[in-house]
Design an enzyme around this catalytic site. Structure first.
Site, short mmCIF file in Angstrom:
data_model
loop_
_atom_site.label_atom_id
_atom_site.label_comp_id
_atom_site.label_asym_id
_atom_site.label_seq_id
_atom_site.Cartn_x
_atom_site.Cartn_y
_atom_site.Cartn_z
N GLU A 1 -1.19 -5.73 8.86
CA GLU A 1 -0.39 -5.03 9.86
C GLU A 1 -1.02 -5.21 11.24
O GLU A 1 -2.25 -5.18 11.36
CB GLU A 1 -0.32 -3.53 9.53
CG GLU A 1 0.44 -3.25 8.26
CD GLU A 1 0.64 -1.76 7.99
OE1 GLU A 1 0.47 -0.94 8.92
OE2 GLU A 1 0.99 -1.43 6.84
N ASP B 1 -1.10 -6.39 -0.21
CA ASP B 1 -1.34 -5.73 1.07
C ASP B 1 -2.84 -5.60 1.34
O ASP B 1 -3.62 -5.24 0.45
CB ASP B 1 -0.75 -4.31 1.02
CG ASP B 1 0.38 -4.12 2.02
OD1 ASP B 1 0.48 -4.90 2.98
OD2 ASP B 1 1.16 -3.18 1.83
N LYS C 1 -0.77 -9.56 3.18
CA LYS C 1 -0.02 -9.00 4.32
C LYS C 1 -0.96 -8.13 5.14
O LYS C 1 -1.69 -7.30 4.58
CB LYS C 1 1.17 -8.17 3.82
CG LYS C 1 1.94 -7.50 4.96
CD LYS C 1 3.32 -7.04 4.53
CE LYS C 1 3.36 -5.76 3.74
NZ LYS C 1 2.82 -4.57 4.43
N GLU D 1 9.50 -4.13 10.40
CA GLU D 1 9.95 -2.85 9.84
C GLU D 1 10.52 -1.98 10.95
O GLU D 1 9.89 -1.80 12.01
CB GLU D 1 8.76 -2.15 9.15
CG GLU D 1 9.14 -0.79 8.57
CD GLU D 1 8.12 -0.25 7.58
OE1 GLU D 1 7.14 -0.95 7.25
OE2 GLU D 1 8.32 0.90 7.14
N ASP E 1 0.84 -1.20 0.00
CA ASP E 1 0.00 0.00 0.00
C ASP E 1 0.88 1.26 0.00
O ASP E 1 0.37 2.38 -0.07
CB ASP E 1 -1.03 0.00 1.14
CG ASP E 1 -0.42 -0.15 2.51
OD1 ASP E 1 0.83 -0.20 2.62
OD2 ASP E 1 -1.18 -0.22 3.50
N SER E 2 2.21 1.06 0.00
CA SER E 2 3.12 2.18 -0.28
C SER E 2 2.83 2.77 -1.65
O SER E 2 3.31 3.86 -1.98
CB SER E 2 4.58 1.72 -0.21
OG SER E 2 4.78 0.59 -1.05
O1 KIV Z 1 3.54 -1.10 1.62
C1 KIV Z 1 4.73 -1.42 1.62
O2 KIV Z 1 5.47 -1.16 0.67
C2 KIV Z 1 5.26 -2.11 2.77
C3 KIV Z 1 6.75 -2.21 2.88
C4 KIV Z 1 7.29 -0.95 3.44
C5 KIV Z 1 7.17 -3.39 3.65
O3 KIV Z 1 4.54 -2.53 3.61
#
Ligand code: KIV
Length: 263
Positions: free
Chosen positions: A114, A83, A112, A181, A44-45
């Site tokens: 969090e 994500d 993924k 992280e 989600d970056s």
């Molecule tokens: O969203 C992302 O790119 C991430 C990385 C920073 C691990 O979660």
């Protein structure tokens, strides 16, 4: 060779480092996997590096699904990790499963999420229903407003114990990967040694099972102040392909991250 959860487990057991990068489109998916990247994280970056927003929080499920589809079309062997987006999974394991199922149906092989030990029930719920999970702990960017910024986590003994507990809870719940992280290298090493699940680090030192960076950061594309844990691999390479190959090589031979990239 197709990368599966079994491949990752075997690599970690044999001490072969896992190379992960973020990826948001089909062309890069092909380039990255040809350069030897095992896991393509549709992070989600993308909110920051693709959409120009100042956090990951506004990224919508539909936007994540779009980028997962793009990456999945370009990836033939690499694992695609999608994500879970802010607000789409934290309410209940059932809500998380519905969101995860859509990400898997869009072409991801793993999702993924969090959060710490309190999210382990969600991890278990997903795993029991056929969704492999990567648990993201330590600095979790979706908590930027709670943390008051992007800060190194686990510096105090109490915080470090909490993060160890988070990792163990997700491992016991069946997570396939634990991503840490921005935690001290010593803590990441302790966690890696205390769970049987492969660990991936970003700003977590070299003693983990593998590394991840944001693609735009390691190509020197993203504007603004470079975080301590980032290395610009493009600076010395003549091409994008060369930069990614150098990253993969440096992860495999443990020359990245060096002390200067570590907390
Ligand atoms: O969203 C992302 O790119 C991430 C990385 C920073 C691990 O979660």
């Amino acid at each position: 060779m197709k990368i599966t959860v079994n491949t990752l487990q075997k690599m970690a057991q044999e001490g072969q480092k896992i190379a992960m990068l973020t990826c948001y489109d089909a062309s890069f998916a092909t380039l990255l996997e040809q350069a030897g990247v095992e896991i393509l994280l549709v992070g989600d970056s993308l909110g920051m590096v693709v959409q120009g927003i100042d956090s990951t929080l506004p990224v919508a499920e539909e936007e994540m699904l779009y980028h997962v589809r793009c990456v999945a079309r370009g990836a033939k062997q690499a694992m695609v990790l999608g994500d879970m987006t802010f607000g789409a999974y934290q309410e209940s394991p059932q809500q998380a499963f519905a969101h995860a199922a859509r990400i898997i149906q869009a072409g991801a092989h793993m999702v993924k999420l969090e959060g710490g030990a309190y999210m382990a029930d969600t991890t278990r719920f997903l795993v029991e229903r056929g969704v492999p999970v990567c648990a993201h702990i330590g600095l979790t960017p979706q908590f930027v407003n709670t943390f008051g910024g992007y800060r190194v986590q686990g510096k105090s003994e109490e915080d470090a114990r909490r993060i160890v507990n988070d990792a163990k809870a997700h491992a016991a719940a069946g997570a396939s990967l634990v991503l840490m992280e921005c935690v001290p290298a010593e803590l990441a090493r302790e966690i890696t040694e205390s769970i049987s699940v492969p660990t991936i680090g970003i700003g977590a030192g070299v003693d983990v099972s593998g590394q991840v960076l944001v693609l735009h950061d390691m190509l020197g594309v993203y504007p603004g102040k470079k975080a301590r844990f980032v290395k610009d691999f493009m600076a010395e390479a003549g091409s994008i392909q060369g930069a990614v190959q150098s990253y993969v090589q440096a992860v495999k031979d443990k020359s990245f991250p060096a002390a200067e990239h570590t907390f």
